[in-house]
Design a protein around this motif. Structure first.
Motif, mmCIF file in Angstrom:
data_model
loop_
_atom_site.group_PDB
_atom_site.id
_atom_site.type_symbol
_atom_site.label_atom_id
_atom_site.label_comp_id
_atom_site.label_asym_id
_atom_site.label_seq_id
_atom_site.Cartn_x
_atom_site.Cartn_y
_atom_site.Cartn_z
ATOM 1 N N CYS A 155 20.809 32.660 30.636
ATOM 2 C CA CYS A 155 20.507 32.231 32.012
ATOM 3 C C CYS A 155 20.846 30.749 32.154
ATOM 4 O O CYS A 155 20.165 29.892 31.608
ATOM 5 N N ILE A 156 21.911 30.492 32.897
ATOM 6 C CA ILE A 156 22.393 29.130 33.072
ATOM 7 C C ILE A 156 21.539 28.387 34.091
ATOM 8 O O ILE A 156 21.112 28.953 35.106
ATOM 9 N N HIS A 157 21.285 27.131 33.814
ATOM 10 C CA HIS A 157 20.509 26.271 34.723
ATOM 11 C C HIS A 157 21.464 25.589 35.698
ATOM 12 O O HIS A 157 22.538 25.134 35.306
ATOM 13 N N PRO A 158 21.094 25.494 36.976
ATOM 14 C CA PRO A 158 21.974 24.822 37.949
ATOM 15 C C PRO A 158 22.059 23.318 37.723
ATOM 16 O O PRO A 158 21.277 22.730 36.980
ATOM 17 N N ASP A 159 23.035 22.719 38.395
ATOM 18 C CA ASP A 159 23.255 21.280 38.296
ATOM 19 C C ASP A 159 22.083 20.517 38.900
ATOM 20 O O ASP A 159 21.479 20.945 39.882
ATOM 21 N N ASP A 160 21.794 19.355 38.321
ATOM 22 C CA ASP A 160 20.670 18.548 38.787
ATOM 23 C C ASP A 160 21.017 17.067 38.659
ATOM 24 O O ASP A 160 21.020 16.547 37.540
#
Length: 390
Positions: free
Chosen positions: A233-238
């Protein structure tokens, strides 16, 4: 649909101990082998040692956050093929220890970024903040990136210059450290010169090329995850937009659709972070849950308060701009009849009460997250009750 409440733990050096985490009501732990460098194989022995520490306190290691993706993989340079093979081996080793959810990100150079780690919120608490003008000042006058080629307005540049001139040497150093010295979950700590050199390495990599590199990475590792039944599960950009000229490729619903269709596998999934996606007003968070919820394997629930100039700060878990209550309702109503169990953690938290005078990782104070956890559990119970009544 059942939610498993979890807590981020940064290992034996975390000032918040496992025995105090157990008192929060969380049953799962989100953790990583923080002593391992990006690219190194996670051995079964090391995984089991970490797992046993967690289980000795009556808790479960529910999610790995994260196995860091080496910068060579993102650039497809130097030893990138070797690092991918190591990544596969780490996934296999985790699966052999019955740890089956792995969060990761594909953000170049910087993980998540803030300019202020103790922003006063008016009620005596403090939180994290990304100040657009402060960041521009860092980029133009501390990092000394050329003013041409950026999208800043004349007004923004003037305001950034005024802000920069108001800083003393210590404040300039603090701003630099906040941005590049590494926040919790990051795996690199840079000096200013090293940071400049690393940015140069991405000059020839745009969003299209970074997408190709991510697609290649996924084509390599997703089959291994499928075989071992490990949910990636990839984390979105922040923040979810370009900074420092670095490409960002997981910031919008369009990006999510590309990701999930590029490798159409249940095991190629998403970490749904309401804080990261919530920075953008054009992201329909409850709608993303309805349209892509089957591939959401992990939830980070927090809220941000957007500001008109692109700045934002961490708001109360149920306040701000991220529509967390609507997201929870969308999730529970869409999957009302499902037997799925999704781990969720209260992400970030204000420093408050006794924690104001205690050491903690930025964004990861004890009482602030406990406050968030309690609110999220109450929100879930209320929505579940109303859905049953319907």
């Amino acid at each position: 649909m059942n939610l498993e409440y979890t807590w981020r733990w940064f290992g034996p050096n975390d000032p918040i101990t496992l025995d105090t985490i157990k008192q929060t009501g969380a049953t799962g732990i989100v953790s990583s082998l923080h002593h391992k460098k990006p690219g190194e194989v996670w051995s079964v022995e090391e995984i089991n040692t970490h797992k046993k520490m967690i289980e000795a306190n009556g808790l479960k290691w529910s999610v790995v956050e994260s196995i860091p993706v080496h910068e060579d993989i993102k650039k497809q340079s130097d030893r990138w093929k070797e690092w991918i093979e190591n990544y596969k081996e780490s996934i296999e080793n985790l699966a052999s220890c019955n740890i089956k959810t792995v969060c990761y990100n594909f953000m170049p150079v910087l993980d998540w970024t803030r300019t202020d780690l103790e922003f006063p919120l008016g009620d005596g608490t403090t939180g994290l903040r990304f100040d657009q003008i402060a960041f521009i000042a860092f980029e133009l006058y501390l990092l000394e990136r050329n003013k041409t080629g950026n999208n800043y307005s004349k007004k923004q540049i003037e305001e950034a210059h005024t802000y920069f001139e108001s800083l003393d040497d210590q404040q300039k150093k603090q701003l630099t450290n906040n941005i590049i010295a590494g926040l919790p979950g990051g795996h690199e700590e840079y000096g200013l010169d090293d940071f400049k050199a690393t940015l140069q390495e991405y000059q020839s990599i745009d969003e299209n090329l970074l997408r190709k590199h991510l697609a290649h990475f996924l084509k390599e590792i997703v089959p291994v995850a499928e075989f071992n039944k490990v949910k990636l599960c990839i984390h979105p950009d922040d923040p979810p937009y370009t900074i420092l000229g670095l490409p960002r490729i997981l910031s919008t619903e369009k990006d999510v659709k590309w990701l999930l269709s590029t490798i159409d596998s249940f095991y190629n999934g998403l970490t749904f972070c309401t804080g990261s996606f919530g920075v953008r007003a054009d992201n329909d968070l409850p709608g993303i849950v309805k349209r892509f919820g089957e591939r959401i394997h992990f939830l980070h629930l927090r809220s941000v308060q957007r500001e008109s100039d692109g700045s934002f700060y961490e708001a109360d878990h149920l306040g701000g701009s991220s529509r967390v209550a609507e997201v929870m309702h969308s999730l529970l109503s869409t999957f009302k009849s499902s037997n799925r169990i999704i781990p969720v953690r209260p992400d970030h938290g204000h420093k408050m009460m006794d924690d104001l005078n205690k050491k903690s990782n930025p964004g990861y104070s004890y009482i602030g997250r406990l406050d968030g956890l309690a609110k999220l559990k109450g929100l879930e119970k209320g929505i579940q009750f109303s859905l049953k009544a319907d």
